[in-house]
Scaffold this active site. Sequence first.
Site, PDB file in Angstrom:
ATOM      1  N   SER A  33      -3.845   1.467  -4.812  1.00  0.00           N
ATOM      2  CA  SER A  33      -3.263   0.188  -4.358  1.00  0.00           C
ATOM      3  C   SER A  33      -4.336  -0.868  -4.125  1.00  0.00           C
ATOM      4  O   SER A  33      -4.037  -1.964  -3.647  1.00  0.00           O
ATOM      5  CB  SER A  33      -2.471   0.406  -3.063  1.00  0.00           C
ATOM      6  OG  SER A  33      -3.333   0.908  -2.050  1.00  0.00           O
TER       7      SER A  33
ATOM      8  N   GLU B  92      -5.361   9.769   0.356  1.00  0.00           N
ATOM      9  CA  GLU B  92      -5.709   8.342   0.346  1.00  0.00           C
ATOM     10  C   GLU B  92      -6.757   8.009  -0.715  1.00  0.00           C
ATOM     11  O   GLU B  92      -6.637   6.993  -1.397  1.00  0.00           O
ATOM     12  CB  GLU B  92      -6.220   7.914   1.725  1.00  0.00           C
ATOM     13  CG  GLU B  92      -5.159   7.876   2.812  1.00  0.00           C
ATOM     14  CD  GLU B  92      -4.053   6.837   2.584  1.00  0.00           C
ATOM     15  OE1 GLU B  92      -3.087   6.838   3.339  1.00  0.00           O
ATOM     16  OE2 GLU B  92      -4.146   6.034   1.633  1.00  0.00           O
TER      17      GLU B  92
ATOM     18  N   HIS C   6       0.840  -1.205   0.000  1.00  0.00           N
ATOM     19  CA  HIS C   6       0.000   0.000   0.000  1.00  0.00           C
ATOM     20  C   HIS C   6       0.875   1.255   0.000  1.00  0.00           C
ATOM     21  O   HIS C   6       0.691   2.159  -0.804  1.00  0.00           O
ATOM     22  CB  HIS C   6      -0.911   0.032   1.230  1.00  0.00           C
ATOM     23  CG  HIS C   6      -1.513   1.395   1.456  1.00  0.00           C
ATOM     24  ND1 HIS C   6      -2.598   1.871   0.748  1.00  0.00           N
ATOM     25  CD2 HIS C   6      -1.128   2.407   2.275  1.00  0.00           C
ATOM     26  CE1 HIS C   6      -2.865   3.110   1.129  1.00  0.00           C
ATOM     27  NE2 HIS C   6      -1.986   3.468   2.052  1.00  0.00           N
TER      28      HIS C   6
ATOM     29  N   HIS D 102       1.628   5.202  -2.366  1.00  0.00           N
ATOM     30  CA  HIS D 102       2.066   6.556  -1.992  1.00  0.00           C
ATOM     31  C   HIS D 102       3.360   7.005  -2.668  1.00  0.00           C
ATOM     32  O   HIS D 102       3.507   8.173  -3.016  1.00  0.00           O
ATOM     33  CB  HIS D 102       2.302   6.617  -0.482  1.00  0.00           C
ATOM     34  CG  HIS D 102       1.054   6.679   0.331  1.00  0.00           C
ATOM     35  ND1 HIS D 102       0.243   7.786   0.419  1.00  0.00           N
ATOM     36  CD2 HIS D 102       0.465   5.737   1.117  1.00  0.00           C
ATOM     37  CE1 HIS D 102      -0.776   7.542   1.214  1.00  0.00           C
ATOM     38  NE2 HIS D 102      -0.670   6.310   1.642  1.00  0.00           N
TER      39      HIS D 102
HETATM   40  N1  HBI Z   1       1.422   6.008  10.324  1.00  0.00           N
HETATM   41  N2  HBI Z   1       2.964   4.683   9.195  1.00  0.00           N
HETATM   42  C1  HBI Z   1       1.883   5.493   9.162  1.00  0.00           C
HETATM   43  N3  HBI Z   1       1.268   5.747   7.989  1.00  0.00           N
HETATM   44  C2  HBI Z   1       0.179   6.537   7.912  1.00  0.00           C
HETATM   45  O1  HBI Z   1      -0.370   6.768   6.815  1.00  0.00           O
HETATM   46  C3  HBI Z   1      -0.333   7.104   9.103  1.00  0.00           C
HETATM   47  C4  HBI Z   1       0.323   6.824  10.308  1.00  0.00           C
HETATM   48  N4  HBI Z   1      -0.149   7.351  11.462  1.00  0.00           N
HETATM   49  C5  HBI Z   1      -1.294   8.230  11.516  1.00  0.00           C
HETATM   50  C6  HBI Z   1      -1.937   8.434  10.179  1.00  0.00           C
HETATM   51  N5  HBI Z   1      -1.446   7.913   9.068  1.00  0.00           N
HETATM   52  C7  HBI Z   1      -3.208   9.230  10.044  1.00  0.00           C
HETATM   53  O2  HBI Z   1      -3.899   9.310  11.268  1.00  0.00           O
HETATM   54  C8  HBI Z   1      -2.896  10.637   9.562  1.00  0.00           C
HETATM   55  O3  HBI Z   1      -4.084  11.295   9.226  1.00  0.00           O
HETATM   56  C9  HBI Z   1      -2.199  11.384  10.634  1.00  0.00           C
HETATM   57 FE    FE Z   2      -1.826   5.338   3.062  1.00  0.00          FE
END
Ligand code: HBI
Ligand code: FE
Length: 286
Positions: free
Chosen positions: A202, A183, A137, A142
């Site tokens: 994805s 997303e 993903h 991304h």
């Molecule tokens: N941590 N590794 C990772 N990847 C993310 O996309 C991610 C995260 N922590 C919090 C988060 N996304 C979402 O809550 C964001 O909106 C902050």
């Molecule tokens: Fe993501």
Amino acid sequence: VIPAVYGASERPPRGDYDRSGQVKADYTCPQNYAAYTDADHDTYRRLYKRQSALLPGLACDEFIAALPSLGLEERIPRFDDINGRLFKATGWEVVAVPGLIPEVPFFTLLANRKFPVTDWIRTPAEFDYIVEPDIFHDMFGHVPLLFDPVFADHMQAYGAGGLKAHGLGACEQLSRLYWYTIEFGLMRQRGQVRAYGAGILSSSGELAYAVTSGEPQRIALDLLRAMRTRYKIDSYQQTYFVIDSFKQLFDMTAPDFTPLYAQLKTMEELSANAVSPGDVVIHTGN
Ligand code: HBI
Ligand code: FE
């Protein structure tokens, strides 16, 4: 220790957050390439093969142009290898993390042009769906658009904005904007709807659904509307927000959000399938 950043009712993110002491204070860890099994590489190869075949006519031009920058298709890419190209292109680098990490470390990495990529891959049994982001993903969804200069600048601005939002207690509102753009965002290109959101790009099922199905509604992105609207984490979206370009997204989100957060306090939240009078409707869902 899995950070207590997720509601007790939610399945804690998978993965060992200690990696035998290898996880640093910023939640990054080395990509232990030797730990990937042949099954892991085969899962990545099969996911990549299936997903890349679905892209024509559904993914935005910028994504299709950037995808080859990932390099390997037959095996899980080495982050060092990608970073050699990515850093030259936009000053970004991918860093390995054990899975979902707390919001402040997440935003801090983005603000420093470091994209956190989960270092494990789903099991063959989870081939068609996994609720947490795994390396496929993050890597396939991304990383390609981080090679696009305008989108890359937006992602850093989002990280900086996230740290501000955290200070203002507005993370939930901002995470809705993240959800409906980075997303699950759609873009209009030459009059056609195309996907740029990583969650869509994805997903083997949601890519065609988000772009072509008559079921969901598609409305022009409006910041307040997106930040008021709740989202689903375990089913296809009922509302998709559409931009005209990454430049438009960057310009729209450049100003300080503080006044928007104040306005949101006076507005009702909306359900994921709500219709709101001010909506600029591109496709009325059924
Ligand atoms: N941590 N590794 C990772 N990847 C993310 O996309 C991610 C995260 N922590 C919090 C988060 N996304 C979402 O809550 C964001 O909106 C902050
Ligand atoms: Fe993501």
